[in-house]
Design an enzyme around this catalytic site. Structure first.
Site, PDB file in Angstrom:
ATOM      1  N   GLY A  38     -34.115  -6.622 -41.410  1.00 37.80           N
ATOM      2  CA  GLY A  38     -35.084  -7.090 -42.210  1.00 37.80           C
ATOM      3  C   GLY A  38     -35.875  -5.808 -42.798  1.00 37.80           C
ATOM      4  O   GLY A  38     -35.919  -4.924 -41.837  1.00 37.80           O
ATOM      5  N   SER A 185     -37.770  -1.449 -56.715  1.00 40.61           N
ATOM      6  CA  SER A 185     -36.491  -0.872 -57.355  1.00 40.61           C
ATOM      7  C   SER A 185     -36.583  -0.838 -58.844  1.00 40.61           C
ATOM      8  O   SER A 185     -37.805  -1.478 -59.387  1.00 40.61           O
ATOM      9  CB  SER A 185     -35.341  -1.641 -57.063  1.00 40.61           C
ATOM     10  OG  SER A 185     -35.463  -2.793 -57.222  1.00 40.61           O
ATOM     11  N   GLU A 188     -36.956  -4.522 -59.587  1.00 35.86           N
ATOM     12  CA  GLU A 188     -38.120  -5.387 -59.197  1.00 35.86           C
ATOM     13  C   GLU A 188     -39.422  -4.629 -60.084  1.00 35.86           C
ATOM     14  O   GLU A 188     -40.110  -5.659 -60.511  1.00 35.86           O
ATOM     15  CB  GLU A 188     -38.388  -4.851 -57.703  1.00 35.86           C
ATOM     16  CG  GLU A 188     -37.532  -5.532 -56.757  1.00 35.86           C
ATOM     17  CD  GLU A 188     -37.765  -4.873 -55.400  1.00 35.86           C
ATOM     18  OE1 GLU A 188     -37.304  -5.583 -54.706  1.00 35.86           O
ATOM     19  OE2 GLU A 188     -38.154  -3.921 -55.196  1.00 35.86           O
ATOM     20  N   ASP A 253     -34.903   0.578 -47.473  1.00 36.59           N
ATOM     21  CA  ASP A 253     -35.762   0.736 -46.114  1.00 36.59           C
ATOM     22  C   ASP A 253     -35.933   2.126 -45.266  1.00 36.59           C
ATOM     23  O   ASP A 253     -36.809   2.638 -44.944  1.00 36.59           O
ATOM     24  CB  ASP A 253     -35.447  -0.275 -44.878  1.00 36.59           C
ATOM     25  CG  ASP A 253     -35.407  -1.668 -45.922  1.00 36.59           C
ATOM     26  OD1 ASP A 253     -36.306  -1.975 -46.226  1.00 36.59           O
ATOM     27  OD2 ASP A 253     -34.505  -2.571 -45.365  1.00 36.59           O
TER      28      ASP A 253
END
Length: 316
Positions: A38, A185, A188, A253
């Protein structure tokens, strides 16, 4: 310096390999790996890998939530847990050996209550560190302005807020709360601005967010093409080092975690941005749900050239 990473919808990431993906037939997988995952969890894992000791806020519940906690207890992480009634989700990634393709299955996850979100927000309000990083999707039941509330709480404590979340959620945060750095990104960013973006439009859209005071910096990740940073001085473009790609899981991440860690070492945003790009490439070199490795990150970083800002209106 200290940092609080936030994972409101964490996962147990399970990755494996198979010779060929076929419908209906039973497929025997191998090389299974299990990792705590996550967005915010991965950010904390990267910071720990690089030598930091981050605080980590998670919402977790059920037997899978206990598994997640067990996986995190072996890391140099200060864990802040908000127990929930639902079970923490399990995400699956299968690498097909014959084609090299990855198949990723990510459930939406459990529903949370407003009480759960209020408890999480209280932890953010009580954190007196330097950076707060919110990364990943919001769980069902959380209001769309949850990250905006957390950004406001961080700002009141003098912490810099770093955000990495899906495009639709960005709309509820940008322009509504103080953000130090946001990392979309390309896809996005296109969702946020509502249109397709070419090379020129990408820089213009990122710069517009800075000019409109939606964020101090906008870092747009572009996979193998590297990343673009927009700030008040213009745009900065860094190419990604070409590596043998094992998996794309966790590259974004790794970028965010490494960038934040480098800022915590007193480095400039520009240096931290380049370090983040190196971490993204390093993550692509690892299989399954593994993230970047410290030695790989530094080796790639030292092998990349520094870039200069291009003033608004000029070609990058």
């Amino acid at each position: 310096m200290s940092v609080l990473a936030i994972a409101l919808n964490p996962t147990i990431d399970v990755s494996s390999e198979v010779a060929r993906v076929e419908p209906t037939r039973k497929m025997r997988t191998y090389n299974e790996r299990r990792q705590a995952g996550g967005g915010g969890v991965n950010v904390a894992r990267v910071i720990a890998e690089l030598g930091g000791r981050p605080d980590l806020l998670i919402l977790a519940g059920g037997a899978t939530g206990a598994m997640l906690q067990d996986a995190l207890r072996v890391l140099p992480v200060e864990l802040h847990l908000v127990p929930i009634s639902g079970s923490t989700r399990i995400a699956f990634m299968v690498h097909e050996e014959q084609t090299g393709l990855e198949y990723r299955f990510v459930p939406k996850g459990p529903e949370v209550s407003q009480r759960d979100i209020t408890s999480a927000l209280k932890i953010v309000e009580e954190f007196k560190g330097d950076f707060v990083v919110a990364s990943g999707s919001l769980p069902k039941g959380a209001s769309e302005d949850t990250y905006a509330q957390m950004a406001g709480a961080a700002a009141r404590n003098g912490a810099k807020f770093v955000l990495d979340c899906p495009g639709p959620i960005l709309r509820k945060v940008t322009g509504h709360a103080p953000i130090f750095l946001v990392k979309p990104s390309i896809g996005e960013l296109e969702i946020l601005v509502g249109r397709r973006l070419d090379e020129k439009g990408l820089g213009e859209a990122a710069s517009a967010l800075v000019q409109n005071a939606d964020a101090d910096y906008v870092a747009v990740t572009m996979g193998r093409e590297g990343a673009l940073l927009a700030g008040r001085h213009g745009t900065l473009r860094v190419s990604s080092k070409h590596v043998v790609v094992q998996s794309a899981v966790g590259a974004g991440d790794s970028f965010v975690g490494a960038l934040t860690w480098f800022l915590m070492q007193g480095r400039s945003v520009e240096e931290a941005f380049r370090f983040g790009v190196a971490a993204g490439a390093a993550a692509a070199m690892t299989p399954g749900t593994e993230l970047c490795r410290r030695d790989d990150v530094f080796a790639i970083y030292q092998d990349t050239e520094a870039a200069r800002y291009v003033a608004p209106g000029r070609k990058a």
